[in-house]
Design a protein around this motif. Structure first.
Motif, PDB file in Angstrom:
ATOM      1  N   LYS A   1      -3.297 -16.806  26.346  1.00 44.85           N
ATOM      2  CA  LYS A   1      -3.846 -17.157  25.026  1.00 44.85           C
ATOM      3  C   LYS A   1      -2.688 -17.253  24.042  1.00 44.85           C
ATOM      4  N   ILE A   2      -2.876 -18.054  23.017  1.00 40.60           N
ATOM      5  CA  ILE A   2      -1.821 -18.226  22.025  1.00 40.60           C
ATOM      6  C   ILE A   2      -1.664 -16.971  21.176  1.00 40.60           C
ATOM      7  N   ASP A   3      -0.422 -16.700  20.812  1.00 37.87           N
ATOM      8  CA  ASP A   3      -0.108 -15.642  19.865  1.00 37.87           C
ATOM      9  C   ASP A   3       0.150 -16.342  18.527  1.00 37.87           C
ATOM     10  N   PRO A   4      -0.866 -16.446  17.662  1.00 41.11           N
ATOM     11  CA  PRO A   4      -0.711 -17.230  16.436  1.00 41.11           C
ATOM     12  C   PRO A   4       0.317 -16.673  15.453  1.00 41.11           C
ATOM     13  N   SER A   5       0.610 -15.391  15.534  1.00 41.27           N
ATOM     14  CA  SER A   5       1.599 -14.826  14.608  1.00 41.27           C
ATOM     15  C   SER A   5       3.035 -15.158  15.020  1.00 41.27           C
ATOM     16  N   HIS A   6       3.201 -15.707  16.229  1.00 41.18           N
ATOM     17  CA  HIS A   6       4.526 -16.106  16.710  1.00 41.18           C
ATOM     18  C   HIS A   6       4.537 -17.571  17.157  1.00 41.18           C
ATOM     19  N   SER A   7       3.651 -18.363  16.608  1.00 44.88           N
ATOM     20  CA  SER A   7       3.555 -19.782  16.969  1.00 44.88           C
ATOM     21  C   SER A   7       3.430 -20.625  15.707  1.00 44.88           C
ATOM     22  N   GLU A   8       3.820 -21.895  15.812  1.00 40.56           N
ATOM     23  CA  GLU A   8       3.686 -22.849  14.713  1.00 40.56           C
ATOM     24  C   GLU A   8       3.271 -24.198  15.270  1.00 40.56           C
ATOM     25  N   VAL A   9       2.340 -24.847  14.596  1.00 38.08           N
ATOM     26  CA  VAL A   9       1.888 -26.186  14.968  1.00 38.08           C
ATOM     27  C   VAL A   9       2.191 -27.086  13.776  1.00 38.08           C
ATOM     28  N   GLN A  10       3.213 -27.938  13.939  1.00 40.79           N
ATOM     29  CA  GLN A  10       3.695 -28.761  12.834  1.00 40.79           C
ATOM     30  C   GLN A  10       3.674 -30.243  13.175  1.00 40.79           C
ATOM     31  N   PHE A  11       3.724 -31.051  12.117  1.00 40.01           N
ATOM     32  CA  PHE A  11       3.897 -32.493  12.263  1.00 40.01           C
ATOM     33  C   PHE A  11       4.808 -32.972  11.153  1.00 40.01           C
ATOM     34  N   LYS A  12       5.415 -34.129  11.363  1.00 42.98           N
ATOM     35  CA  LYS A  12       6.302 -34.727  10.373  1.00 42.98           C
ATOM     36  C   LYS A  12       5.990 -36.211  10.280  1.00 42.98           C
ATOM     37  N   VAL A  13       6.068 -36.735   9.040  1.00 45.37           N
ATOM     38  CA  VAL A  13       5.789 -38.150   8.803  1.00 45.37           C
ATOM     39  C   VAL A  13       6.720 -38.638   7.698  1.00 45.37           C
ATOM     40  N   LYS A  14       7.168 -39.870   7.818  1.00 48.89           N
ATOM     41  CA  LYS A  14       8.022 -40.471   6.786  1.00 48.89           C
ATOM     42  C   LYS A  14       7.182 -40.846   5.570  1.00 48.89           C
TER      43      LYS A  14
ATOM     44  N   TYR B   1      -5.618 -22.482  14.677  1.00 49.00           N
ATOM     45  CA  TYR B   1      -5.620 -23.223  15.947  1.00 49.00           C
ATOM     46  C   TYR B   1      -5.812 -22.244  17.097  1.00 49.00           C
ATOM     47  N   ASP B   2      -6.118 -22.792  18.251  1.00 52.18           N
ATOM     48  CA  ASP B   2      -6.321 -21.975  19.444  1.00 52.18           C
ATOM     49  C   ASP B   2      -5.761 -22.721  20.651  1.00 52.18           C
ATOM     50  N   LEU B   3      -5.289 -21.985  21.622  1.00 50.85           N
ATOM     51  CA  LEU B   3      -4.777 -22.556  22.870  1.00 50.85           C
ATOM     52  C   LEU B   3      -5.085 -21.592  23.994  1.00 50.85           C
ATOM     53  N   GLU B   4      -5.623 -22.131  25.068  1.00 52.14           N
ATOM     54  CA  GLU B   4      -5.876 -21.337  26.270  1.00 52.14           C
ATOM     55  C   GLU B   4      -5.323 -22.088  27.472  1.00 52.14           C
ATOM     56  N   VAL B   5      -4.621 -21.342  28.335  1.00 44.10           N
ATOM     57  CA  VAL B   5      -4.007 -21.921  29.528  1.00 44.10           C
ATOM     58  C   VAL B   5      -4.390 -21.054  30.728  1.00 44.10           C
ATOM     59  N   LEU B   6      -4.743 -21.712  31.836  1.00 47.72           N
ATOM     60  CA  LEU B   6      -4.986 -21.021  33.106  1.00 47.72           C
ATOM     61  C   LEU B   6      -3.955 -21.498  34.122  1.00 47.72           C
TER      62      LEU B   6
ATOM     63  N   ALA C   1      -7.019 -27.553  16.877  1.00 46.67           N
ATOM     64  CA  ALA C   1      -6.565 -27.180  15.534  1.00 46.67           C
ATOM     65  C   ALA C   1      -7.676 -27.480  14.549  1.00 46.67           C
ATOM     66  N   ASN C   2      -7.936 -26.552  13.655  1.00 46.23           N
ATOM     67  CA  ASN C   2      -8.940 -26.729  12.617  1.00 46.23           C
ATOM     68  C   ASN C   2      -8.371 -27.662  11.540  1.00 46.23           C
ATOM     69  N   VAL C   3      -8.973 -28.851  11.386  1.00 47.03           N
ATOM     70  CA  VAL C   3      -8.481 -29.846  10.442  1.00 47.03           C
ATOM     71  C   VAL C   3      -8.466 -29.292   9.014  1.00 47.03           C
ATOM     72  N   ASP C   4      -9.440 -28.487   8.665  1.00 43.12           N
ATOM     73  CA  ASP C   4      -9.520 -27.945   7.312  1.00 43.12           C
ATOM     74  C   ASP C   4      -8.364 -26.995   6.999  1.00 43.12           C
ATOM     75  N   SER C   5      -7.607 -26.578   8.013  1.00 40.82           N
ATOM     76  CA  SER C   5      -6.493 -25.647   7.799  1.00 40.82           C
ATOM     77  C   SER C   5      -5.165 -26.369   7.583  1.00 40.82           C
ATOM     78  N   ILE C   6      -5.196 -27.685   7.459  1.00 42.27           N
ATOM     79  CA  ILE C   6      -3.969 -28.466   7.281  1.00 42.27           C
ATOM     80  C   ILE C   6      -3.285 -28.109   5.965  1.00 42.27           C
ATOM     81  N   SER C   7      -1.948 -28.048   5.998  1.00 43.38           N
ATOM     82  CA  SER C   7      -1.189 -27.762   4.793  1.00 43.38           C
ATOM     83  C   SER C   7       0.111 -28.547   4.798  1.00 43.38           C
ATOM     84  N   THR C   8       0.357 -29.242   3.688  1.00 42.24           N
ATOM     85  CA  THR C   8       1.630 -29.935   3.472  1.00 42.24           C
ATOM     86  C   THR C   8       2.315 -29.401   2.214  1.00 42.24           C
TER      87      THR C   8
END
Length: 175
Positions: free
Chosen positions: A6-19, A33-38, A54-61
């Protein structure tokens, strides 16, 4: 033996970049956001499940007006499409990195994408939790996912580029 991560959200970042205006790069990220891997044991190339949302409502720029515009029907339409999701299909070694093939869904549109993954390794933290670390990068065309809002300045400059760069630092916890 199946191993759940399972993801450790306190030690993870989900980012994007756009010009922006094709002269600067704007960064954004998702707070929720959430991530599960088996996997079979600790071998991620055996992954039978890689599910991210990823929860769209949680987006921040770092700009409330821009964030509200991104959540609107012009872009993500957060009221109707609450999540961006990724379903991994194959995690394979490729020279000194890994390739992650999967399907990305944004605004109800699903497309296959390829992500590049740098596997940082597996360690035990000071609390005896087993952690795995990854840096995930890739590029997508926002327009291929129905994010087609465009504007041109009076001087003819494109306001927002089509190419979106994905950059995620992921730490997983072995369950």
């Amino acid at each position: 033996m199946k191993t759940k991560w399972k993801i450790d959200p306190s030690h993870s970042e989900v980012q994007f970049k756009v010009k922006h205006l094709m002269i600067t790069t704007i960064s954004g990220h998702f707070h929720s956001y959430d991530l599960e891997v088996l996997t079979e044991g600790d071998d991620f190339t055996t992954a039978s499940k890689i599910e991210f949302a990823a929860n769209v409502d949680s987006i921040s720029t770092k700009n409330e007006q821009r964030d509200a515009h991104l959540k609107s029907a012009d872009f993500f339409n957060a009221e109707q499409h609450v999540a961006i999701s990724f379903s991994g299909k194959r995690f394979e070694p490729n020279a000194d990195e890994y390739l992650l093939h999967g399907d990305l869904t944004i605004k109800g549109v699903t497309r296959p994408i390829l992500l590049h993954v740098d596997f940082g390794g597996i360690v035990a933290d000071p609390y005896n939790q087993i952690k795995a670390g990854f840096t995930v990068t890739g590029k997508i065309s926002r327009k291929e996912f129905g994010l087609t809002w465009d504007a041109i300045t009076e001087a003819g400059q494109v306001v927002v580029s089509d190419e979106i760069r994905i950059n995620c630092d992921i730490q997983l916890i072995k369950s």
